[in-house]
Design a protein around this motif. Structure first.
Motif, PDB file in Angstrom:
ATOM      1  N   SER A   1      -4.713 156.343  37.751  1.00 20.96           N
ATOM      2  CA  SER A   1      -5.626 156.924  38.731  1.00 20.96           C
ATOM      3  C   SER A   1      -6.404 155.834  39.464  1.00 20.96           C
ATOM      4  O   SER A   1      -6.656 155.955  40.658  1.00 20.96           O
ATOM      5  N   HIS A   2      -6.787 154.780  38.727  1.00 22.64           N
ATOM      6  CA  HIS A   2      -7.514 153.703  39.400  1.00 22.64           C
ATOM      7  C   HIS A   2      -7.600 152.467  38.520  1.00 22.64           C
ATOM      8  O   HIS A   2      -7.185 152.467  37.363  1.00 22.64           O
ATOM      9  N   GLU A   3      -8.159 151.408  39.126  1.00 20.07           N
ATOM     10  CA  GLU A   3      -8.078 150.074  38.552  1.00 20.07           C
ATOM     11  C   GLU A   3      -9.250 149.756  37.628  1.00 20.07           C
ATOM     12  O   GLU A   3      -9.830 148.675  37.718  1.00 20.07           O
ATOM     13  N   HIS A   4      -9.591 150.662  36.745  1.00 22.57           N
ATOM     14  CA  HIS A   4     -10.590 150.395  35.720  1.00 22.57           C
ATOM     15  C   HIS A   4      -9.904 150.381  34.361  1.00 22.57           C
ATOM     16  O   HIS A   4      -8.975 151.152  34.115  1.00 22.57           O
ATOM     17  N   PHE A   5     -10.445 149.533  33.466  1.00 22.84           N
ATOM     18  CA  PHE A   5      -9.708 149.236  32.228  1.00 22.84           C
ATOM     19  C   PHE A   5      -9.474 150.458  31.356  1.00 22.84           C
ATOM     20  O   PHE A   5      -8.505 150.500  30.604  1.00 22.84           O
ATOM     21  N   ASP A   6     -10.356 151.456  31.449  1.00 16.51           N
ATOM     22  CA  ASP A   6     -10.185 152.619  30.589  1.00 16.51           C
ATOM     23  C   ASP A   6      -9.060 153.529  31.086  1.00 16.51           C
ATOM     24  O   ASP A   6      -8.761 154.541  30.452  1.00 16.51           O
ATOM     25  N   HIS A   7      -8.437 153.150  32.182  1.00 15.64           N
ATOM     26  CA  HIS A   7      -7.307 153.938  32.696  1.00 15.64           C
ATOM     27  C   HIS A   7      -5.995 153.152  32.648  1.00 15.64           C
ATOM     28  O   HIS A   7      -4.956 153.711  32.347  1.00 15.64           O
ATOM     29  N   TYR A   8      -6.081 151.840  32.923  1.00 14.60           N
ATOM     30  CA  TYR A   8      -4.844 151.032  32.879  1.00 14.60           C
ATOM     31  C   TYR A   8      -4.643 150.334  31.540  1.00 14.60           C
ATOM     32  O   TYR A   8      -3.590 149.756  31.282  1.00 14.60           O
TER      33      TYR A   8
ATOM     34  N   GLY B   1     -14.110 155.384  46.326  1.00 14.72           N
ATOM     35  CA  GLY B   1     -15.542 155.625  46.134  1.00 14.72           C
ATOM     36  C   GLY B   1     -15.930 155.279  44.705  1.00 14.72           C
ATOM     37  O   GLY B   1     -16.805 154.452  44.484  1.00 14.72           O
ATOM     38  N   HIS B   2     -15.246 155.913  43.756  1.00 16.40           N
ATOM     39  CA  HIS B   2     -15.470 155.516  42.362  1.00 16.40           C
ATOM     40  C   HIS B   2     -14.914 154.106  42.149  1.00 16.40           C
ATOM     41  O   HIS B   2     -15.509 153.282  41.463  1.00 16.40           O
ATOM     42  N   SER B   3     -13.764 153.851  42.720  1.00 16.40           N
ATOM     43  CA  SER B   3     -13.245 152.487  42.844  1.00 16.40           C
ATOM     44  C   SER B   3     -12.559 152.422  44.199  1.00 16.40           C
ATOM     45  O   SER B   3     -12.237 153.465  44.787  1.00 16.40           O
TER      46      SER B   3
HETATM   47 ZN   LIG Z   1     -13.386 154.233  36.557  1.00 14.21          ZN
END
Ligand SMILES: [Zn+2]
Length: 343
Positions: free
Chosen positions: A139-146, A213-215
């Motif tokens: 969904s986006h480039e934050h560590f808790d997702h990738y 917006g969030h990232s």
């Molecule tokens: Zn995030």
């Protein structure tokens, strides 16, 4: 009616820009409307090889606190949400798994190896074979997702294609280590997710909507599902927090309404979030035979209940008085450890 017109005119302009952009970049005609296969999506770059400006994003190690994402993880019991949609994860972050009939598609991967291992074990409890994962949507480039991608590629589904937005991928390679970019980064991406893209896997067509917006590279998703054979459409906002910076908060606000238009067109009647809590699923677990799926809100409440909670978040950030003034230059990250730009 006036409001609707005011909204759809900019939407049409944006759509026109997108479509003309797709044509100008030499994307396959299907990129502008029809669904792509995984292979077509992976080949849809205007310039072959452009996907890898840097071959390997930097690994990060940090002693910085992971806050609510630090182990020990509190697992949420894995749960089947619809005939073809499942949730696995923890109270910190989760993943959705779609059984397309021709392999599995996983949306997000958790914070790292621990999460990914938990998620794959939980998939097995649901009767899903994780080695059947064909496509990993981030969904986006934050560590808790990738964070779980490396584990999955190494131990679970080495042939799965990994999909992230171009902006997200570039962020991973260039942004200095800070909170949002901790953890093992994906070392390659096969598909750039782009606004309006549709990817068809088996019987399921996933629609991607850009919701920055969030990232900066945040993407949201529309996924058709069935419940005891009855069709429904799930919408998933890719980012669930509004940052107290003017650029990002306003982007987030506009992205909610942008996603709303796509969701309305697709008939989204159920909304889910990537940071789901047990409370989201408790009514479903208590569902009795013959009862309606409590996750199905209806198309109107998708807007007035599901999307409204994101609008309310935006409003609460505004009302908090914590909105930071515009600095001279906003770095794409927002967790304040990046150096000040030179004057
Ligand atoms: Zn995030």
């Amino acid at each position: 009616m006036k409001r609707a017109t005011g909204f759809f005119v900019p939407l049409i302009i944006v759509a026109a820009i997108y479509l003309s952009g797709a044509a100008a970049q030499g994307l396959p005609a299907s990129a502008a409307g029809d669904a792509l296969t995984i292979a077509e999506a992976a080949a849809a770059l205007p310039v072959p090889g452009a996907a890898a400006p840097l071959a390997h994003p930097p690994e990060t190690t940090s002693t910085r606190s992971l806050g609510p994402f630090a182990p020990p993880f509190t697992s949420i019991a894995p749960v089947q949400l619809f005939d073809n949609l499942y949730f696995v994860g923890t109270t910190a972050v989760g993943a959705f798994v779609v059984d397309t009939g021709d392999g599995l598609v996983m949306l997000d991967t958790g914070c790292g190896a621990t999460d990914a291992a938990l998620m794959t074990a939980d998939m097995k409890k649901l009767g899903l074979d994780p080695s059947r994962i064909k496509l990993i949507l981030l969904s986006h480039e934050h560590f808790d997702h990738y964070g779980g991608v490396q584990y999955l590629k190494k131990h679970v589904c080495p042939n799965a294609k990994v999909a992230l937005s171009l902006i997200g991928w570039n962020m991973l390679q260039t942004v200095p280590m800070e909170f949002a970019y901790l953890g093992p980064r994906p070392q390659s991406v096969d598909i750039y997710l782009s606004d309006g893209m549709k990817i068809k896997v088996g019987a399921t067509t996933f629609q991607v909507v850009a919701t920055p917006g969030h990232s900066a590279g945040c993407m949201s998703f529309i996924i058709p599902v069935t419940d005891h054979g009855e069709p429904h459409v799930v919408g998933i906002m890719g980012g669930s927090a509004v940052w107290a910076t003017p650029h990002e908060a306003r982007l987030y606000k506009s992205s909610i309404e942008y996603f709303k238009a796509f969701a309305a067109a697709a008939g989204c009647d159920a909304g889910l979030g990537v940071h789901s809590q047990e409370a989201t699923f408790a009514p479903l677990r208590a569902r009795k035979p013959g009862e309606a799926n409590p996750l199905v809100l209806g198309t109107e409440k998708f807007d007035t209940v599901y999307l409204q909670k994101y609008r309310d978040q935006y409003r609460s950030v505004l009302d908090s008085g914590k909105m930071q003034p515009y600095p001279g230059l906003v770095l794409p990250s927002r967790h304040a450890t990046a150096p000040e730009p030179a004057k």
